[in-house]
Design an enzyme around this catalytic site. Structure first.
Site, PDB file in Angstrom:
ATOM      1  N   CYS A  31    -105.063 -72.438-100.002  1.00  0.00           N
ATOM      2  CA  CYS A  31    -103.920 -72.492 -99.165  1.00  0.00           C
ATOM      3  C   CYS A  31    -103.153 -71.673 -98.166  1.00  0.00           C
ATOM      4  O   CYS A  31    -103.227 -72.084 -97.411  1.00  0.00           O
ATOM      5  CB  CYS A  31    -102.548 -73.483 -99.415  1.00  0.00           C
ATOM      6  SG  CYS A  31    -102.764 -73.969-101.257  1.00  0.00           S
TER       7      CYS A  31
ATOM      8  N   HIS B 282     -94.867 -71.994 -94.994  1.00  0.00           N
ATOM      9  CA  HIS B 282     -95.790 -72.946 -95.619  1.00  0.00           C
ATOM     10  C   HIS B 282     -94.798 -73.909 -96.541  1.00  0.00           C
ATOM     11  O   HIS B 282     -95.384 -75.161 -96.799  1.00  0.00           O
ATOM     12  CB  HIS B 282     -95.798 -71.647 -96.887  1.00  0.00           C
ATOM     13  CG  HIS B 282     -97.057 -72.289 -97.220  1.00  0.00           C
ATOM     14  ND1 HIS B 282     -98.075 -72.610 -97.128  1.00  0.00           N
ATOM     15  CD2 HIS B 282     -96.961 -72.846 -98.969  1.00  0.00           C
ATOM     16  CE1 HIS B 282     -99.380 -73.205 -98.312  1.00  0.00           C
ATOM     17  NE2 HIS B 282     -98.183 -73.061 -99.564  1.00  0.00           N
TER      18      HIS B 282
ATOM     19  N   GLU C 254     -89.682 -68.782-100.567  1.00  0.00           N
ATOM     20  CA  GLU C 254     -90.068 -68.095 -99.062  1.00  0.00           C
ATOM     21  C   GLU C 254     -88.695 -68.136 -98.279  1.00  0.00           C
ATOM     22  O   GLU C 254     -88.562 -67.328 -97.860  1.00  0.00           O
ATOM     23  CB  GLU C 254     -90.269 -69.521 -98.363  1.00  0.00           C
ATOM     24  CG  GLU C 254     -91.089 -69.291 -96.447  1.00  0.00           C
ATOM     25  CD  GLU C 254     -92.269 -70.286 -96.191  1.00  0.00           C
ATOM     26  OE1 GLU C 254     -92.678 -70.416 -95.862  1.00  0.00           O
ATOM     27  OE2 GLU C 254     -92.325 -71.479 -97.130  1.00  0.00           O
TER      28      GLU C 254
ATOM     29  N   LYS D 106     -95.725 -79.408 -92.310  1.00  0.00           N
ATOM     30  CA  LYS D 106     -95.894 -80.701 -93.886  1.00  0.00           C
ATOM     31  C   LYS D 106     -95.229 -81.432 -93.818  1.00  0.00           C
ATOM     32  O   LYS D 106     -95.706 -82.609 -94.391  1.00  0.00           O
ATOM     33  CB  LYS D 106     -95.972 -79.264 -94.815  1.00  0.00           C
ATOM     34  CG  LYS D 106     -97.028 -78.560 -95.139  1.00  0.00           C
ATOM     35  CD  LYS D 106     -97.328 -77.426 -96.216  1.00  0.00           C
ATOM     36  CE  LYS D 106     -98.038 -76.704 -96.163  1.00  0.00           C
ATOM     37  NZ  LYS D 106     -98.225 -75.528 -95.283  1.00  0.00           N
TER      38      LYS D 106
ATOM     39  N   HIS E 273    -100.128 -81.793 -97.118  1.00  0.00           N
ATOM     40  CA  HIS E 273    -100.665 -80.375 -97.123  1.00  0.00           C
ATOM     41  C   HIS E 273    -101.837 -79.970 -97.037  1.00  0.00           C
ATOM     42  O   HIS E 273    -102.547 -80.756 -97.626  1.00  0.00           O
ATOM     43  CB  HIS E 273    -100.409 -79.944 -98.559  1.00  0.00           C
ATOM     44  CG  HIS E 273    -100.225 -78.203 -99.017  1.00  0.00           C
ATOM     45  ND1 HIS E 273    -100.959 -77.513 -97.944  1.00  0.00           N
ATOM     46  CD2 HIS E 273    -100.004 -77.143 -99.673  1.00  0.00           C
ATOM     47  CE1 HIS E 273    -101.354 -76.257 -98.337  1.00  0.00           C
ATOM     48  NE2 HIS E 273    -100.308 -76.292 -99.290  1.00  0.00           N
TER      49      HIS E 273
ATOM     50  N   PHE F  78    -101.996 -70.559-104.306  1.00  0.00           N
ATOM     51  CA  PHE F  78    -102.526 -70.468-105.264  1.00  0.00           C
ATOM     52  C   PHE F  78    -103.005 -69.226-105.707  1.00  0.00           C
ATOM     53  O   PHE F  78    -103.630 -68.452-104.573  1.00  0.00           O
ATOM     54  CB  PHE F  78    -103.067 -71.624-105.772  1.00  0.00           C
ATOM     55  CG  PHE F  78    -101.797 -72.700-106.664  1.00  0.00           C
ATOM     56  CD1 PHE F  78    -100.694 -72.525-106.598  1.00  0.00           C
ATOM     57  CD2 PHE F  78    -102.338 -74.012-107.003  1.00  0.00           C
ATOM     58  CE1 PHE F  78     -99.450 -73.886-107.207  1.00  0.00           C
ATOM     59  CE2 PHE F  78    -101.513 -75.033-106.983  1.00  0.00           C
ATOM     60  CZ  PHE F  78    -100.249 -74.882-107.063  1.00  0.00           C
TER      61      PHE F  78
END
Length: 402
Positions: free
Chosen positions: A162, A294, A305, A326, A331, A390
């Site tokens: 990502c 994010h 976050e 998003k 995403h 990830f």
């Protein structure tokens, strides 16, 4: 170190097939997430996505091109065309050798891979098209962009889940800064909305079946999307000399690794990336007005976050505006940072901050100004774009008003 500016932008994503259409949708708080339309969707438990609607590949590419272009490559080429047109650059003569492309993607040609697994294992075919490997390889989009625009300098693909787009854009900026190139096309593209791609994400049990609601107490998970964003990064003096319109300056970049867990995010890794981008840009935290988060809509990401933002900005965190687009486009995995950078450009140039839509109830652990549901007017001089992937791979870009 040379300064880097953005002189062109292009996109195709669930909110629109161009930058103006996308920014209009962001200003309106429009949702591009809806029923997923793919083969065998009835076998999926997750049946929503941020899909590029009404897309007809034959309207953009001929038969020979389509034999070479997976969907993610098509999206990248369409976005690059818009960006290059806006920049007004022709990559001729000596410039061709001083220009390149760095593109981010996570899955690469996943639609091609999915189709051909079906052909071989489900339908029992013993032969596939001779161009399957060139279609599915992760560097296909970057390579086709380089060939389309005669970019003979550094050209490659970044795959860091990502964070792929942000890593790609950061590397492109560094190449211009250090003199390895004068102009770079950069961004990211992803097209993972095929049966195998969605089924794999289902296995993680982080997907929502209804909506993406980042920072909301009633969030139920993330929603996949698809699309691309491509930008022209250019050395500032060169752009000024040719009278180019400068959209923003790429002021700073940092990347860190959590070196911890393969899926669980780390506040400390995020803190180091955010603080590193500010340090690289030579900016005090108080200069930042907007953060494109994010913000995936998962509890682990959202709370981590927000904690990282508080750690970096202290009392100034309460005065920041933060949003996750998003919630509107889903995403886009390896392409997500590129599309989200458009929200930063809109905040800097137009003074409009995109909202976090679908917000219902506050989460005490995400008690920041997340611009709920409705876009907001605000003067923004510095914006950050966060990407936390990830594998614990973090990449943060700092943009400044031109």
């Amino acid at each position: 170190m040379r300064r880097v500016v953005i002189t062109g932008a292009g996109t195709i994503n669930p909110l629109g097939a161009s930058v103006p259409a996308t920014l209009d949708a962001m200003q309106e708080g429009r949702c591009g997430i809806g029923p997923l339309e793919i083969r065998d969707v009835d076998r999926l438990s997750v049946r929503i996505a941020g899909q590029v609607g009404g897309y007809d590949e034959t309207a953009h590419f001929d038969r020979q091109q389509l034999s070479l272009y997976d969907r993610f490559t098509q999206f990248a080429l369409l976005s690059a065309a818009e960006a290059v047109a806006q920049s007004g650059i022709a990559f001729n003569g000596a410039l061709a050798e001083r220009a390149g492309v760095v593109l981010g993607t996570s899955g690469g040609g996943l639609n091609t891979q999915d189709d051909n697994y079906r052909a071989v294992y489900e339908e029992g075919k013993n032969r596939v098209h001779p161009f399957i490997v060139p279609r599915l390889m992760n560097n296909a989009a970057a390579s086709h962009i380089s060939m389309t625009y005669n970019l003979q300098g550094p050209s490659f693909t970044v795959a860091s889940a990502c964070a792929s787009s942000n890593h790609a854009m950061g590397q492109a900026a560094q190449m211009i800064r250090t003199g390895l190139a004068d102009v770079m096309l950069t961004g990211g593209s992803e097209a993972m909305l095929c049966f195998g791609g969605v089924k794999a994400w289902e296995g993680l049990r982080v997907m929502s079946k209804e909506a993406c609601r980042p920072f909301c107490a009633t969030r139920t998970g993330m929603v996949q999307g698809e699309g691309a964003g491509v930008f022209v990064f250019e050395e500032r003096d060169r752009a000024l000399a040719r009278g180019a319109e400068i959209l923003a300056e790429v002021a700073g970049f940092a990347m860190t690794s959590d070196a911890g867990d393969i899926v669980t995010p780390s506040r400390h890794g995020a803190v180091r990336a955010i603080a590193g981008a500010l340090r690289d840009a030579g900016l005090a935290p108080e200069r930042v007005g907007y953060i494109n988060a994010h913000g995936t809509g998962t509890t682990a990401n959202d709370r981590t976050e927000c904690a990282a933002v508080r750690d970096v900005f202290g009392g100034h965190a309460e005065r920041l505006v933060i949003s996750s687009t998003k919630s509107m486009h889903g995403h886009l995995i390896g392409g997500t940072g590129a599309v989200e950078l458009l929200a930063c450009l809109m905040a800097l140039r137009d003074g409009i901050v995109a909202p976090t839509i679908g917000y219902r109830e506050p989460d005490p652990d995400c008690a920041l100004d997340i611009v709920p549901n409705v876009a907001r007017e605000a003067r923004i001089d510095v914006a950050l774009s966060n990407a936390f992937a990830f594998g614990g791979l973090n990449a943060v870009l700092a943009l400044a008003r031109a």
